[in-house]
Design a protein around this motif. Structure first.
Motif, PDB file in Angstrom:
ATOM      1  N   GLU A 141       1.274   8.681  -6.991  1.00  0.00           N
ATOM      2  CA  GLU A 141       1.558  10.122  -6.962  1.00  0.00           C
ATOM      3  C   GLU A 141       2.555  10.495  -8.054  1.00  0.00           C
ATOM      4  O   GLU A 141       2.368  11.474  -8.765  1.00  0.00           O
ATOM      5  CB  GLU A 141       2.129  10.524  -5.606  1.00  0.00           C
ATOM      6  N   ARG A 142       3.612   9.708  -8.192  1.00  0.00           N
ATOM      7  CA  ARG A 142       4.625  10.005  -9.212  1.00  0.00           C
ATOM      8  C   ARG A 142       4.040   9.874 -10.617  1.00  0.00           C
ATOM      9  O   ARG A 142       4.296  10.706 -11.484  1.00  0.00           O
ATOM     10  CB  ARG A 142       5.831   9.089  -9.050  1.00  0.00           C
ATOM     11  N   LEU A 143       3.278   8.823 -10.841  1.00  0.00           N
ATOM     12  CA  LEU A 143       2.696   8.625 -12.172  1.00  0.00           C
ATOM     13  C   LEU A 143       1.724   9.737 -12.521  1.00  0.00           C
ATOM     14  O   LEU A 143       1.710  10.228 -13.654  1.00  0.00           O
ATOM     15  CB  LEU A 143       1.993   7.262 -12.237  1.00  0.00           C
ATOM     16  N   ARG A 167       0.836  -1.214   0.000  1.00  0.00           N
ATOM     17  CA  ARG A 167       0.000   0.000   0.000  1.00  0.00           C
ATOM     18  C   ARG A 167       0.861   1.251   0.000  1.00  0.00           C
ATOM     19  O   ARG A 167       0.585   2.213  -0.709  1.00  0.00           O
ATOM     20  CB  ARG A 167      -0.904   0.026   1.230  1.00  0.00           C
ATOM     21  N   LEU A 168       1.881   1.242   0.837  1.00  0.00           N
ATOM     22  CA  LEU A 168       2.780   2.386   0.924  1.00  0.00           C
ATOM     23  C   LEU A 168       3.460   2.649  -0.422  1.00  0.00           C
ATOM     24  O   LEU A 168       3.505   3.788  -0.911  1.00  0.00           O
ATOM     25  CB  LEU A 168       3.824   2.113   2.013  1.00  0.00           C
ATOM     26  N   LEU A 169       3.973   1.599  -1.028  1.00  0.00           N
ATOM     27  CA  LEU A 169       4.637   1.741  -2.331  1.00  0.00           C
ATOM     28  C   LEU A 169       3.673   2.192  -3.411  1.00  0.00           C
ATOM     29  O   LEU A 169       3.992   3.087  -4.194  1.00  0.00           O
ATOM     30  CB  LEU A 169       5.283   0.413  -2.724  1.00  0.00           C
ATOM     31  N   TYR A 170       2.505   1.563  -3.484  1.00  0.00           N
ATOM     32  CA  TYR A 170       1.546   1.952  -4.516  1.00  0.00           C
ATOM     33  C   TYR A 170       1.115   3.409  -4.335  1.00  0.00           C
ATOM     34  O   TYR A 170       0.988   4.148  -5.308  1.00  0.00           O
ATOM     35  CB  TYR A 170       0.340   1.020  -4.500  1.00  0.00           C
ATOM     36  N   GLY A 171       0.892   3.849  -3.103  1.00  0.00           N
ATOM     37  CA  GLY A 171       0.507   5.242  -2.892  1.00  0.00           C
ATOM     38  C   GLY A 171       1.541   6.206  -3.455  1.00  0.00           C
ATOM     39  O   GLY A 171       1.209   7.160  -4.162  1.00  0.00           O
TER      40      GLY A 171
END
Length: 186
Positions: free
Chosen positions: A115-117, A107-111
């Motif tokens: 944002e970057r994408l 979850r942390l990584l996907y969040g």
């Protein structure tokens, strides 16, 4: 009992390739989570990290240990399709050490990845989940993805056919004028 060490998310560099390769290899060798049949080595992962950073993103989650930071999960995005009209869409994946699944790292990584994408101009992100994989389905559901379809018996690995369910998540808001393309992803 002590609380778990907080995780830090940062952009990956080719120097993270060995750690990412070590995380990924068990998925390739022992599961149908990845449809690769040979685990890529450090040099190939370094190439993939560099390629992802050019137009998409590759992130790692690390924890601080007595010996310093240690990568325990990663997420990345890449092109969804080579066709020009798909350029505002991308495909994402996330992998954590096998003993670290369902700990919040995904979850942390996907969040952070989303944002970057979004800042880069992407409008949709897709993820393919080889079935059965309730842990991955739960992660994708929890991070705003919706299932959009299933390819039946599309991958053969470890002596069995596997379905792949595709998940989609919107990125950003539609602010464009009707009939006008959004700004190019960068």
């Amino acid at each position: 009992m002590s609380s778990p060490t907080p995780l830090t998310v940062r952009d990956a560099t080719p120097a993270d390739a060995a750690a990412c390769a070590a995380i990924y290899a068990p998925y390739v060798r022992a599961t149908a989570v990845s449809f690769e049949e040979e685990a890529p080595g450090e040099a190939e992962l370094a190439r993939r990290i560099a390629a992802a950073q050019e137009r998409h993103a590759w992130l790692v989650a690390e924890e601080r240990t007595g010996e310093g930071p240690r990568v325990l999960a990663y997420a990345y995005a890449g092109p969804f399709s080579g066709r020009a009209a798909y350029r505002w869409s991308c495909e994402a994946s996330v992998y954590a050490e096998l003993g670290r699944r369902r700990t919040g790292a995904g979850r942390l990584l996907y969040g952070a990845l989303f944002e970057r994408l979004e800042r880069r101009g992407y409008r949709a992100v897709f993820a393919g989940v080889a079935e059965p994989n309730e842990a991955s389905a739960g992660l994708h559901r929890a991070t705003g993805f919706e299932p959009v379809g299933t390819y039946r018996r599309v991958g053969f690995k470890h002596g069995a056919w596997h379905d792949v369910t595709w998940w989609q998540r919107r990125l950003g808001e539609d602010r464009e004028e009707p009939g006008r393309a959004p700004a190019e992803p960068r």
